[in-house]
Motif scaffolding. Sequence first.
Motif, PDB file in Angstrom:
ATOM      1  N   GLN A 138      12.567  12.003  -8.595  1.00 50.28           N
ATOM      2  CA  GLN A 138      13.748  11.379  -7.963  1.00 50.28           C
ATOM      3  C   GLN A 138      13.554  11.255  -6.452  1.00 50.28           C
ATOM      4  O   GLN A 138      13.921  10.231  -5.858  1.00 50.28           O
ATOM      5  CB  GLN A 138      15.011  12.188  -8.276  1.00 50.28           C
ATOM      6  N   LYS A 139      12.966  12.275  -5.834  1.00 46.80           N
ATOM      7  CA  LYS A 139      12.712  12.245  -4.390  1.00 46.80           C
ATOM      8  C   LYS A 139      11.744  11.102  -4.045  1.00 46.80           C
ATOM      9  O   LYS A 139      11.978  10.340  -3.108  1.00 46.80           O
ATOM     10  CB  LYS A 139      12.135  13.584  -3.934  1.00 46.80           C
ATOM     11  N   ILE A 140      10.680  10.967  -4.826  1.00 46.54           N
ATOM     12  CA  ILE A 140       9.694   9.913  -4.587  1.00 46.54           C
ATOM     13  C   ILE A 140      10.328   8.532  -4.760  1.00 46.54           C
ATOM     14  O   ILE A 140      10.103   7.623  -3.955  1.00 46.54           O
ATOM     15  CB  ILE A 140       8.478  10.085  -5.512  1.00 46.54           C
ATOM     16  N   MET A 141      11.135   8.361  -5.790  1.00 42.90           N
ATOM     17  CA  MET A 141      11.801   7.074  -6.013  1.00 42.90           C
ATOM     18  C   MET A 141      12.749   6.748  -4.854  1.00 42.90           C
ATOM     19  O   MET A 141      12.866   5.595  -4.447  1.00 42.90           O
ATOM     20  CB  MET A 141      12.566   7.071  -7.336  1.00 42.90           C
ATOM     21  N   GLY A 142      13.385   7.762  -4.316  1.00 42.42           N
ATOM     22  CA  GLY A 142      14.249   7.561  -3.151  1.00 42.42           C
ATOM     23  C   GLY A 142      13.468   7.064  -1.950  1.00 42.42           C
ATOM     24  O   GLY A 142      13.937   6.213  -1.189  1.00 42.42           O
ATOM     25  N   GLU A 143      12.251   7.582  -1.781  1.00 38.84           N
ATOM     26  CA  GLU A 143      11.391   7.154  -0.682  1.00 38.84           C
ATOM     27  C   GLU A 143      10.908   5.717  -0.880  1.00 38.84           C
ATOM     28  O   GLU A 143      10.650   5.006   0.084  1.00 38.84           O
ATOM     29  CB  GLU A 143      10.177   8.080  -0.567  1.00 38.84           C
ATOM     30  N   MET A 144      10.791   5.288  -2.124  1.00 39.27           N
ATOM     31  CA  MET A 144      10.269   3.957  -2.422  1.00 39.27           C
ATOM     32  C   MET A 144      11.334   2.871  -2.273  1.00 39.27           C
ATOM     33  O   MET A 144      11.010   1.720  -1.980  1.00 39.27           O
ATOM     34  CB  MET A 144       9.692   3.922  -3.842  1.00 39.27           C
ATOM     35  N   LYS A 145      12.587   3.234  -2.444  1.00 40.83           N
ATOM     36  CA  LYS A 145      13.689   2.254  -2.468  1.00 40.83           C
ATOM     37  C   LYS A 145      13.665   1.250  -1.316  1.00 40.83           C
ATOM     38  O   LYS A 145      13.855   0.056  -1.528  1.00 40.83           O
ATOM     39  CB  LYS A 145      15.024   3.011  -2.432  1.00 40.83           C
ATOM     40  N   HIS A 146      13.439   1.718  -0.109  1.00 39.45           N
ATOM     41  CA  HIS A 146      13.503   0.837   1.065  1.00 39.45           C
ATOM     42  C   HIS A 146      12.323  -0.133   1.164  1.00 39.45           C
ATOM     43  O   HIS A 146      12.326  -1.032   1.998  1.00 39.45           O
ATOM     44  CB  HIS A 146      13.621   1.671   2.347  1.00 39.45           C
ATOM     45  N   LEU A 147      11.319   0.031   0.298  1.00 34.84           N
ATOM     46  CA  LEU A 147      10.138  -0.831   0.352  1.00 34.84           C
ATOM     47  C   LEU A 147      10.313  -2.149  -0.397  1.00 34.84           C
ATOM     48  O   LEU A 147       9.583  -3.104  -0.154  1.00 34.84           O
ATOM     49  CB  LEU A 147       8.922  -0.090  -0.223  1.00 34.84           C
ATOM     50  N   PRO A 191       0.812  -1.228   0.000  1.00 39.77           N
ATOM     51  CA  PRO A 191       0.000   0.000   0.000  1.00 39.77           C
ATOM     52  C   PRO A 191       0.849   1.283   0.000  1.00 39.77           C
ATOM     53  O   PRO A 191       0.502   2.258  -0.680  1.00 39.77           O
ATOM     54  CB  PRO A 191      -0.833  -0.114   1.280  1.00 39.77           C
ATOM     55  N   GLU A 192       1.939   1.291   0.727  1.00 44.48           N
ATOM     56  CA  GLU A 192       2.826   2.455   0.743  1.00 44.48           C
ATOM     57  C   GLU A 192       3.481   2.648  -0.628  1.00 44.48           C
ATOM     58  O   GLU A 192       3.577   3.763  -1.140  1.00 44.48           O
ATOM     59  CB  GLU A 192       3.895   2.303   1.827  1.00 44.48           C
ATOM     60  N   ALA A 193       3.905   1.543  -1.248  1.00 44.67           N
ATOM     61  CA  ALA A 193       4.498   1.609  -2.586  1.00 44.67           C
ATOM     62  C   ALA A 193       3.468   2.111  -3.598  1.00 44.67           C
ATOM     63  O   ALA A 193       3.793   2.910  -4.483  1.00 44.67           O
ATOM     64  CB  ALA A 193       5.028   0.235  -2.995  1.00 44.67           C
ATOM     65  N   GLN A 194       2.226   1.672  -3.463  1.00 43.23           N
ATOM     66  CA  GLN A 194       1.161   2.113  -4.363  1.00 43.23           C
ATOM     67  C   GLN A 194       0.955   3.620  -4.260  1.00 43.23           C
ATOM     68  O   GLN A 194       0.828   4.314  -5.268  1.00 43.23           O
ATOM     69  CB  GLN A 194      -0.142   1.380  -4.026  1.00 43.23           C
ATOM     70  N   LYS A 195       0.935   4.139  -3.049  1.00 46.09           N
ATOM     71  CA  LYS A 195       0.772   5.585  -2.837  1.00 46.09           C
ATOM     72  C   LYS A 195       1.915   6.352  -3.502  1.00 46.09           C
ATOM     73  O   LYS A 195       1.682   7.353  -4.202  1.00 46.09           O
ATOM     74  CB  LYS A 195       0.725   5.886  -1.335  1.00 46.09           C
ATOM     75  N   LEU A 196       3.136   5.890  -3.320  1.00 47.97           N
ATOM     76  CA  LEU A 196       4.290   6.561  -3.920  1.00 47.97           C
ATOM     77  C   LEU A 196       4.273   6.441  -5.444  1.00 47.97           C
ATOM     78  O   LEU A 196       4.640   7.392  -6.154  1.00 47.97           O
ATOM     79  CB  LEU A 196       5.590   6.009  -3.338  1.00 47.97           C
ATOM     80  N   PHE A 197       3.838   5.299  -5.972  1.00 47.58           N
ATOM     81  CA  PHE A 197       3.697   5.113  -7.422  1.00 47.58           C
ATOM     82  C   PHE A 197       2.740   6.168  -7.972  1.00 47.58           C
ATOM     83  O   PHE A 197       3.026   6.827  -8.977  1.00 47.58           O
ATOM     84  CB  PHE A 197       3.179   3.700  -7.715  1.00 47.58           C
ATOM     85  N   GLU A 198       1.599   6.337  -7.314  1.00 49.29           N
ATOM     86  CA  GLU A 198       0.605   7.314  -7.766  1.00 49.29           C
ATOM     87  C   GLU A 198       1.167   8.736  -7.713  1.00 49.29           C
ATOM     88  O   GLU A 198       0.905   9.540  -8.615  1.00 49.29           O
ATOM     89  CB  GLU A 198      -0.662   7.188  -6.935  1.00 49.29           C
ATOM     90  N   GLU A 199       1.939   9.046  -6.682  1.00 45.40           N
ATOM     91  CA  GLU A 199       2.567  10.370  -6.579  1.00 45.40           C
ATOM     92  C   GLU A 199       3.579  10.584  -7.707  1.00 45.40           C
ATOM     93  O   GLU A 199       3.632  11.663  -8.296  1.00 45.40           O
ATOM     94  CB  GLU A 199       3.262  10.533  -5.228  1.00 45.40           C
TER      95      GLU A 199
END
Length: 105
Positions: A78-87, A26-34
Motif C-alpha cells: 500500500q505504501k509503494i502504491m501511494g508513492e506511485m500514484k502521483h506518477l 523509470p521511477e514507476a518501473q522501480k516502484l513496480f519492481e519493489e
Amino acid sequence: MQEFSDFLRHKCAYVAIATFKPGKFPEAQKLFEEAVATYNKGFKGAYLFQKPNTDEGIAFIIWEKIEDMEENQGETYQKIMGEMKHLFASPPETDFYELSTEIKP
C-alpha cells in the motif's frame, strides 16, 4: 497426487494499462519492481512492458487465483502504491483476465 479440481483451476492476470507523466516511467518501473518483490502466496510472475519512446506501459501480474492478489496487498504494498500514484498522467485502466491458453517452448 493432484486433485481433479486442480486441473479445472485457471491462473488469472491482473492487467494495468497506464500512461505516466513525461519522464516518470523509470521511477514507476522501480516502484513496480519493489511492489512485486512483496508478493508471495499464489504469485506466478509479473511483466512490465513499455511502448518504445513513450511513457506508456502495460503490467501483467499472474496469480493462481484473484484472492491471492488481495492477500498480498499488505502495508508495504500500500505504501509503494501511494508513492506511485502521483506518477500517472491519468488513472490506469485495470482488469482481470483468466488464462485460457498457455503455450510453453
